[in-house]
Scaffold this motif. Structure first.
Motif, mmCIF file in Angstrom:
data_model
loop_
_atom_site.group_PDB
_atom_site.id
_atom_site.type_symbol
_atom_site.label_atom_id
_atom_site.label_comp_id
_atom_site.label_asym_id
_atom_site.label_seq_id
_atom_site.Cartn_x
_atom_site.Cartn_y
_atom_site.Cartn_z
ATOM 1 N N MET A 175 -0.453 -40.615 -45.691
ATOM 2 C CA MET A 175 -1.508 -39.945 -44.932
ATOM 3 C C MET A 175 -1.812 -40.722 -43.658
ATOM 4 S SD MET A 175 -2.301 -37.155 -46.403
ATOM 5 C CE MET A 175 -3.945 -36.487 -46.366
ATOM 6 N N MET A 179 -1.518 -39.431 -39.781
ATOM 7 C CA MET A 179 -2.643 -39.466 -38.846
ATOM 8 C C MET A 179 -2.196 -40.074 -37.513
ATOM 9 S SD MET A 179 -6.546 -40.490 -39.797
ATOM 10 C CE MET A 179 -6.252 -40.911 -41.458
ATOM 11 N N MET A 182 -0.368 -37.493 -35.441
ATOM 12 C CA MET A 182 -1.316 -36.587 -34.810
ATOM 13 C C MET A 182 -1.890 -37.158 -33.532
ATOM 14 S SD MET A 182 -3.968 -35.128 -37.486
ATOM 15 C CE MET A 182 -3.698 -33.709 -38.489
ATOM 16 N N MET A 183 -2.266 -38.439 -33.606
ATOM 17 C CA MET A 183 -2.924 -39.055 -32.465
ATOM 18 C C MET A 183 -1.931 -39.225 -31.317
ATOM 19 S SD MET A 183 -5.784 -41.567 -34.032
ATOM 20 C CE MET A 183 -5.263 -42.109 -35.631
ATOM 21 N N PRO A 186 -0.999 -34.719 -29.990
ATOM 22 C CA PRO A 186 -2.030 -33.772 -30.423
ATOM 23 C C PRO A 186 -1.502 -32.328 -30.572
ATOM 24 C CG PRO A 186 -2.891 -35.196 -28.709
ATOM 25 C CD PRO A 186 -1.417 -35.456 -28.778
ATOM 26 N N ILE A 189 -0.920 -31.281 -34.153
ATOM 27 C CA ILE A 189 -2.030 -31.328 -35.117
ATOM 28 C C ILE A 189 -1.937 -30.238 -36.192
ATOM 29 C CG2 ILE A 189 -4.526 -30.920 -35.359
ATOM 30 C CD1 ILE A 189 -4.975 -32.649 -32.906
ATOM 31 N N THR A 190 -1.740 -28.990 -35.777
ATOM 32 C CA THR A 190 -1.724 -27.892 -36.746
ATOM 33 C C THR A 190 -0.652 -28.095 -37.812
ATOM 34 O OG1 THR A 190 -2.184 -26.555 -34.799
ATOM 35 C CG2 THR A 190 -1.947 -25.390 -36.877
ATOM 36 N N LEU A 193 -1.217 -31.168 -40.047
ATOM 37 C CA LEU A 193 -2.261 -30.875 -41.037
ATOM 38 C C LEU A 193 -1.675 -30.139 -42.244
ATOM 39 C CD1 LEU A 193 -5.603 -29.693 -39.401
ATOM 40 C CD2 LEU A 193 -5.303 -31.454 -41.147
ATOM 41 N N MET A 196 -0.124 -32.532 -44.396
ATOM 42 C CA MET A 196 -1.165 -33.289 -45.114
ATOM 43 C C MET A 196 -1.664 -32.518 -46.334
ATOM 44 S SD MET A 196 -3.586 -34.994 -42.220
ATOM 45 C CE MET A 196 -3.361 -36.707 -41.722
#
Lengths: 242, 242
Positions: A175, A179, A182-183, A186, A189-190, A193, A196
């Motif tokens: 996880m 993360m 993602m950072m 960006p 992100i979708t 997620l 995740m």
């Protein structure tokens, strides 16, 4: 000695054993289906196979029906046979186990749903290595917990309980790296997620396999180890109990 | 007529009813504690109260102990009283209900853990409005499901089942808006993710309250409605059944 009544009671007891065997077999059949669901959901995700993903979702209904049927069987056995001691524990363990198997099926369906979302995105398979790895460990846990139930195998059940700890720590690491993805990007992100949610579902499946293993220990030893820290479980002491 | 034996059997039956009442009361006590945990976890989050958050985590052990105790009570009642029909259904419903209550406690603990993380970040309370709103609906669901259990109130149980659908759709909307926050401000990813886990936990709590309500229907009607689409539940037909 009344031979007739003795034969009669032997007959009853044979039939009762037969019913308990049936219960166990139906639980195993449900377990086999659920295990397959988890496997297929992960394959659907990794290979982007949306028809397989839909198949997993469709099977959820069968799993649910199995739960209802086995639960009814348990209630019927309790009402008619009024089992005691280890037989009673078996029926109670089965009724708990089907609830966990049904939830594993739910989690597999969630994975399948995310597989559908991901097959339409250009995620570039971020996090798939982690998914593949954790899913293999978790699937082994499900298989081992079912085998330990079928064979009343305490050693195997304890192995599952300890494995759950290892999976939890691997999950946390995975996880964290997602993360970071993602950072760094960006736009991902979708889709990250979604991955995740998949990892989360796998971690939950591990928890349910862990529950199944705990029921086996309860079943064999009459000892409820839920909520005991696995590190506090002295395997030798547990084995010598009874 | 053998008055002595009649008095004796009345005595047994009074004692049995007493045991069943005890079971229900212990379930309600556990439910009350768990409801409080959910409430406190959300207050801890919104007010950034980390000592309250730690208190919620600490109480998890008490909830777990209650589950084990009530489960043992159920098994004892089954073994000694060999209940039939609606009494048997009550015991089975209680043993299922404690498992859901225990999981609600787990979810409250997860919320508390995220409250601790968030109290150390400068999230600026993004998503807190949604958390507050959904948590209120979910807490009402938990309370109503417990009340419906205590009073065998089918109407209230059905209300909970329908409410769960509404909460699920609100949850989906909230998750979408949080995803937008993340994309607009990638520095917020870590803290927004924490809020997402909180929403997820709340949604699961709603699911468990929904399960509790379904047990009440099973209990009163002998009808297992798990896995039936709430829209297919004809309330009038259900009420007239039996």
């Amino acid at each position: 000695m009344d031979i007739t009544s003795d034969t009669h009671s032997q007959h009853i007891s044979r039939q009762f054993n037969h019913e308990l065997e049936d219960l166990k077999n139906h639980l195993m059949a449900m377990g086999g289906l659920v295990e397959k669901q988890v496997q297929d959901a992960v394959i659907a995700l990794i290979e982007g196979d949306s028809s397989l993903a839909r198949q997993v979702s469709d099977q959820d209904r069968t799993v649910n029906d199995m739960q209802i049927k086995i639960d009814e069987e348990c209630t019927r056995v309790l009402a008619r046979r009024q089992p005691a001691a280890s037989d009673l524990r078996l029926v109670m363990a089965v009724t708990r186990a089907v609830s966990d198997l049904e939830r594993i099926g739910d989690e597999a369906t969630k994975i399948a749903r995310n597989a559908l979302t991901l097959s339409e995105s250009d995620n570039g398979k971020k996090g798939f290595v982690e998914v593949r790895h954790i899913s293999e460990r978790v699937r082994n846990m499900v298989r081992d917990s079912l085998t330990s139930f079928a064979r009343f195998d305490i050693d195997l059940a304890l192995k599952v309980v300890h494995e759950d700890e290892a999976v939890d720590s691997e999950y946390t690491t995975a996880m964290r790296s997602l993360m970071t993805f993602m950072m760094e990007d960006p736009r991902s992100i979708t889709s990250v997620l979604s991955v995740m949610w998949v990892l989360r579902a796998l971690e939950r499946i591990g928890d349910h396999a862990n529950n199944l293993a705990e029921y086996v220990i309860y079943l064999v030893k009459g000892l409820d180890i839920r909520h005991i820290d696995p590190d506090d479980l002295d395997e030798e002491a547990l084995k010598q109990r009874n």
